[in-house]
Scaffold this motif. Structure first.
Motif, PDB file in Angstrom:
ATOM      1  N   ILE A  34       0.843  -1.295  -0.094  1.00 26.49           N
ATOM      2  CA  ILE A  34      -0.054  -0.120   0.021  1.00 26.49           C
ATOM      3  C   ILE A  34       0.846   1.299   0.007  1.00 26.49           C
ATOM      4  O   ILE A  34       1.691   1.303   0.823  1.00 26.49           O
ATOM      5  CB  ILE A  34      -0.787  -0.006   1.255  1.00 26.49           C
ATOM      6  N   GLY A  35       0.452   2.154  -0.744  1.00 26.33           N
ATOM      7  CA  GLY A  35       1.179   3.480  -0.905  1.00 26.33           C
ATOM      8  C   GLY A  35       2.253   3.553  -1.709  1.00 26.33           C
ATOM      9  O   GLY A  35       3.136   4.492  -1.748  1.00 26.33           O
ATOM     10  N   ARG A  36       2.766   2.391  -2.271  1.00 27.18           N
ATOM     11  CA  ARG A  36       3.960   2.361  -3.272  1.00 27.18           C
ATOM     12  C   ARG A  36       3.303   1.658  -4.520  1.00 27.18           C
ATOM     13  O   ARG A  36       3.374   0.542  -4.898  1.00 27.18           O
ATOM     14  CB  ARG A  36       4.696   1.299  -2.678  1.00 27.18           C
ATOM     15  N   PRO A  37       3.017   2.562  -5.490  1.00 28.28           N
ATOM     16  CA  PRO A  37       2.507   2.283  -6.807  1.00 28.28           C
ATOM     17  C   PRO A  37       3.585   1.213  -7.703  1.00 28.28           C
ATOM     18  O   PRO A  37       4.740   1.717  -7.719  1.00 28.28           O
ATOM     19  CB  PRO A  37       2.108   3.526  -7.558  1.00 28.28           C
ATOM     20  N   ARG A  38       2.821   0.289  -8.363  1.00 30.44           N
ATOM     21  CA  ARG A  38       4.020  -0.702  -9.115  1.00 30.44           C
ATOM     22  C   ARG A  38       3.454  -0.533 -10.676  1.00 30.44           C
ATOM     23  O   ARG A  38       2.519  -0.016 -10.600  1.00 30.44           O
ATOM     24  CB  ARG A  38       4.153  -1.961  -8.360  1.00 30.44           C
ATOM     25  N   GLY A  39       4.033  -1.292 -11.322  1.00 33.16           N
ATOM     26  CA  GLY A  39       3.624  -1.513 -12.777  1.00 33.16           C
ATOM     27  C   GLY A  39       4.442  -0.619 -13.755  1.00 33.16           C
ATOM     28  O   GLY A  39       4.050  -0.833 -14.795  1.00 33.16           O
ATOM     29  N   PHE A  40       5.199   0.351 -13.057  1.00 29.18           N
ATOM     30  CA  PHE A  40       6.045   1.139 -13.969  1.00 29.18           C
ATOM     31  C   PHE A  40       7.210   1.393 -13.425  1.00 29.18           C
ATOM     32  O   PHE A  40       7.464   1.530 -12.112  1.00 29.18           O
ATOM     33  CB  PHE A  40       5.364   2.238 -14.569  1.00 29.18           C
ATOM     34  N   ASP A  41       8.272   1.935 -14.095  1.00 30.91           N
ATOM     35  CA  ASP A  41       9.490   2.419 -13.484  1.00 30.91           C
ATOM     36  C   ASP A  41       9.458   3.900 -13.290  1.00 30.91           C
ATOM     37  O   ASP A  41       9.389   4.729 -14.248  1.00 30.91           O
ATOM     38  CB  ASP A  41      10.650   2.142 -14.672  1.00 30.91           C
ATOM     39  N   ALA A  42       9.422   4.255 -11.971  1.00 37.07           N
ATOM     40  CA  ALA A  42       9.022   5.829 -11.345  1.00 37.07           C
ATOM     41  C   ALA A  42      10.505   6.637 -11.977  1.00 37.07           C
ATOM     42  O   ALA A  42       9.950   7.740 -12.503  1.00 37.07           O
ATOM     43  CB  ALA A  42       9.135   5.836 -10.091  1.00 37.07           C
ATOM     44  N   ASP A  43      11.421   5.937 -12.268  1.00 35.74           N
ATOM     45  CA  ASP A  43      12.671   6.758 -12.550  1.00 35.74           C
ATOM     46  C   ASP A  43      12.576   7.236 -13.947  1.00 35.74           C
ATOM     47  O   ASP A  43      12.671   8.151 -14.339  1.00 35.74           O
ATOM     48  CB  ASP A  43      13.772   6.005 -12.213  1.00 35.74           C
ATOM     49  N   VAL A  44      12.250   6.093 -14.849  1.00 39.14           N
ATOM     50  CA  VAL A  44      12.210   6.239 -16.382  1.00 39.14           C
ATOM     51  C   VAL A  44      10.836   7.436 -16.552  1.00 39.14           C
ATOM     52  O   VAL A  44      11.046   8.414 -17.398  1.00 39.14           O
ATOM     53  CB  VAL A  44      11.798   5.134 -16.908  1.00 39.14           C
ATOM     54  N   ALA A  45       9.651   7.148 -15.687  1.00 34.24           N
ATOM     55  CA  ALA A  45       8.740   8.046 -16.071  1.00 34.24           C
ATOM     56  C   ALA A  45       9.254   9.338 -15.670  1.00 34.24           C
ATOM     57  O   ALA A  45       8.511  10.298 -16.429  1.00 34.24           O
ATOM     58  CB  ALA A  45       7.481   7.574 -15.109  1.00 34.24           C
ATOM     59  N   LEU A  46       9.892   9.586 -14.634  1.00 32.47           N
ATOM     60  CA  LEU A  46      10.118  11.113 -14.167  1.00 32.47           C
ATOM     61  C   LEU A  46      10.913  11.613 -15.263  1.00 32.47           C
ATOM     62  O   LEU A  46      10.982  12.998 -15.663  1.00 32.47           O
ATOM     63  CB  LEU A  46      10.812  11.098 -12.906  1.00 32.47           C
ATOM     64  N   GLU A  47      12.031  10.678 -15.860  1.00 36.63           N
ATOM     65  CA  GLU A  47      13.010  11.238 -16.834  1.00 36.63           C
ATOM     66  C   GLU A  47      12.121  11.907 -17.974  1.00 36.63           C
ATOM     67  O   GLU A  47      12.212  12.945 -18.704  1.00 36.63           O
ATOM     68  CB  GLU A  47      13.872  10.128 -17.131  1.00 36.63           C
ATOM     69  N   ARG A  48      11.195  11.126 -18.308  1.00 36.50           N
ATOM     70  CA  ARG A  48      10.087  11.519 -19.492  1.00 36.50           C
ATOM     71  C   ARG A  48       9.459  12.447 -19.319  1.00 36.50           C
ATOM     72  O   ARG A  48       9.251  13.565 -20.210  1.00 36.50           O
ATOM     73  CB  ARG A  48       9.256  10.236 -20.013  1.00 36.50           C
ATOM     74  N   ALA A  49       8.867  12.780 -17.979  1.00 33.60           N
ATOM     75  CA  ALA A  49       8.265  14.078 -17.746  1.00 33.60           C
ATOM     76  C   ALA A  49       8.916  15.192 -17.720  1.00 33.60           C
ATOM     77  O   ALA A  49       8.531  16.202 -18.106  1.00 33.60           O
ATOM     78  CB  ALA A  49       7.658  13.884 -16.185  1.00 33.60           C
ATOM     79  N   MET A  50      10.447  15.283 -17.342  1.00 32.75           N
ATOM     80  CA  MET A  50      11.360  16.024 -17.295  1.00 32.75           C
ATOM     81  C   MET A  50      11.319  16.617 -18.735  1.00 32.75           C
ATOM     82  O   MET A  50      11.446  17.799 -19.034  1.00 32.75           O
ATOM     83  CB  MET A  50      12.548  15.645 -16.686  1.00 32.75           C
TER      84      MET A  50
END
Length: 202
Positions: free
Chosen positions: A9-25
């Motif tokens: 709980i409280g820790r979303p899974r299913g994707f790489d948060a680091d990669v997602a943040l890089e793409r958002a940047m």
């Protein structure tokens, strides 16, 4: 992408948060805070809006985290330049870093801290104020470093650290704007070199 297995709980899974943040940047860097819609961001990140909110909070929080990533990555030159042994070397490293970061192959042209929210409506005021404060802090760090150089005799006693800091920051910001307009790395490095010819002699 949907979660494929149960996660704590409280820790979303299913994707790489680091990669997602890089793409958002990269989206914020290219489109600015207001220009980047939630649809643009989640599409680039490869996640749903629900997953984005769960992992990063709202758009403003995502922008802050993307900005932190930018400062630790492409814009890390700003902090590294302060450790150069002379004031001229600081200015040289700062401007060379700006040229390099603003013309990185495969990345948006220009600077996220300059173009991220230079002009903003009401929804973008917080992001604009954040970037104004960030640029101001960078200029203060340059001023303090140049003041130390005066004390150490590395700059002449009559040098104005605040003016020199504003000069270097202004040239750096101009490099970002020119890069966004299509200027090449070689052209911008020549501008940086020309700016340094006005550096006060010891």
């Amino acid at each position: 992408m949907d979660v494929t297995r149960k996660a704590p709980i409280g820790r979303p899974r299913g994707f790489d948060a680091d990669v997602a943040l890089e793409r958002a940047m990269l989206v914020f860097w290219e489109q600015g805070y207001e220009g980047a819609s939630l649809a643009d961001l989640t599409t680039a990140m490869g996640i749903t809006k629900t997953s984005m909110y769960a992992a990063f909070g709202n758009k403003e929080n995502l922008f802050r985290k993307a900005l932190e990533r930018y400062l630790e990555g492409p814009a890390a030159y700003t902090a590294l330049a302060m450790h150069e042994p002379t004031a001229r070397a600081v200015a040289t490293a700062f401007l060379a870093g700006a040229v390099s970061a603003c013309t990185l192959p495969g990345s948006p042209s220009g600077c996220m801290t300059v173009q991220g929210a230079l002009a903003a409506g009401e929804p973008g005021h917080t992001a604009r104020d954040l970037l104004v404060s960030l640029r101001g802090t960078g200029q203060e760090h340059l001023r303090d470093r140049f003041a130390r150089a005066v004390d150490e005799g590395d700059l002449p006693a009559g040098a104005d650290p605040a003016m020199l800091a504003r000069y270097v920051m202004t040239v750096g910001n101009g490099i970002a704007v020119q890069a966004a307009g299509g200027a090449t790395r070689d052209q911008l490095q020549r501008v940086a070199d020309a700016a340094l010819r006005n550096w006060p002699p010891i």
